[in-house]
Design a protein around this motif. Sequence first.
Motif, short mmCIF file in Angstrom:
data_model
loop_
_atom_site.label_atom_id
_atom_site.label_comp_id
_atom_site.label_asym_id
_atom_site.label_seq_id
_atom_site.Cartn_x
_atom_site.Cartn_y
_atom_site.Cartn_z
N SER A 4 57.46 107.94 25.55
CA SER A 4 58.11 108.60 24.54
C SER A 4 57.91 109.54 22.89
CB SER A 4 59.72 109.11 25.06
OG SER A 4 59.88 108.62 23.98
N LYS A 5 57.70 110.07 22.74
CA LYS A 5 56.97 110.53 21.11
C LYS A 5 57.93 110.17 20.25
CE LYS A 5 53.54 114.48 22.43
NZ LYS A 5 53.43 115.75 22.23
N ARG A 6 57.30 109.56 19.09
CA ARG A 6 58.31 109.37 17.79
C ARG A 6 59.33 110.03 17.49
NH1 ARG A 6 59.02 109.43 13.41
NH2 ARG A 6 56.76 110.59 13.09
N ARG A 7 59.32 111.41 17.02
CA ARG A 7 60.10 112.12 17.25
C ARG A 7 60.46 112.51 17.76
NH1 ARG A 7 59.18 114.46 12.29
NH2 ARG A 7 60.50 116.69 12.39
N ARG A 8 60.53 112.83 18.80
CA ARG A 8 61.86 113.02 20.30
C ARG A 8 62.96 111.76 20.26
NH1 ARG A 8 64.81 116.13 22.10
NH2 ARG A 8 66.22 114.79 23.28
N TYR A 15 59.56 118.71 22.55
CA TYR A 15 58.87 119.67 22.35
C TYR A 15 58.77 120.49 22.94
CZ TYR A 15 57.07 115.87 19.28
OH TYR A 15 56.76 114.66 18.26
N ALA A 16 58.98 120.80 24.16
CA ALA A 16 58.95 121.82 25.09
C ALA A 16 59.23 122.88 23.96
CB ALA A 16 59.30 122.24 25.98
N GLY A 104 65.79 124.67 16.32
CA GLY A 104 65.30 123.19 16.23
C GLY A 104 66.47 122.39 17.14
N MET A 105 67.36 121.24 16.41
CA MET A 105 67.52 120.47 18.00
C MET A 105 69.63 121.14 17.02
SD MET A 105 65.99 118.63 19.65
CE MET A 105 66.39 117.35 20.03
N THR A 106 69.28 121.65 16.54
CA THR A 106 71.18 122.07 16.08
C THR A 106 71.62 122.39 17.67
OG1 THR A 106 70.51 122.62 13.88
CG2 THR A 106 71.74 123.74 14.20
#
Length: 164
Positions: A4-8, A15-16, A104-106
């Motif tokens: 999986s990607k680092r930022r994920r 990313y989706a 974002g991820m909030t």
Amino acid sequence: MRISKRRRTEGKTDYAKRIKLLKSETPRVIFRKTNKYIISEYVTSRAAQDKIEIGITSKKLMEFGWPKDFEGSLKSVPASYLTGLLIGKEIVKNKLKTPIVDFGMTRVISGNKAFAFVKGLVDAGVKINGAEKNFPDEERISGKNMKKDFSKTFKEIKLKIEKQ
């Protein structure tokens, strides 16, 4: 096995969701919450390259009379609302295209800081679809629930922002 990607893996990027936002080719207002501040940015994207048109943090509220003894609460619900109001005024003043909100991820829970930010955008005149039931109560937005009553200072700061 796919890596999986680092930022994920760091929990920074979905990313989706990012691909969907980029495909829409609509500018975004980004809401980010740190341990000290609220960060908001008006971002346009071209070929997956983000360009920040306007960037405002809740630290800017100090210029509008945010008290020093409340400096630790620059990430509170009132600070979030006022930051949304500030960036909303800038968007309207510069006659920029209506954005969509990127949390974002909030975690988005009705009545939290993210929806206080959206309420600030709506009150500034930005046409964003948001259900009134998701916005925090006026008492929470004005800061009456804080340890010291913040509502008078809140009204003064809000007036200064609206006069701008």
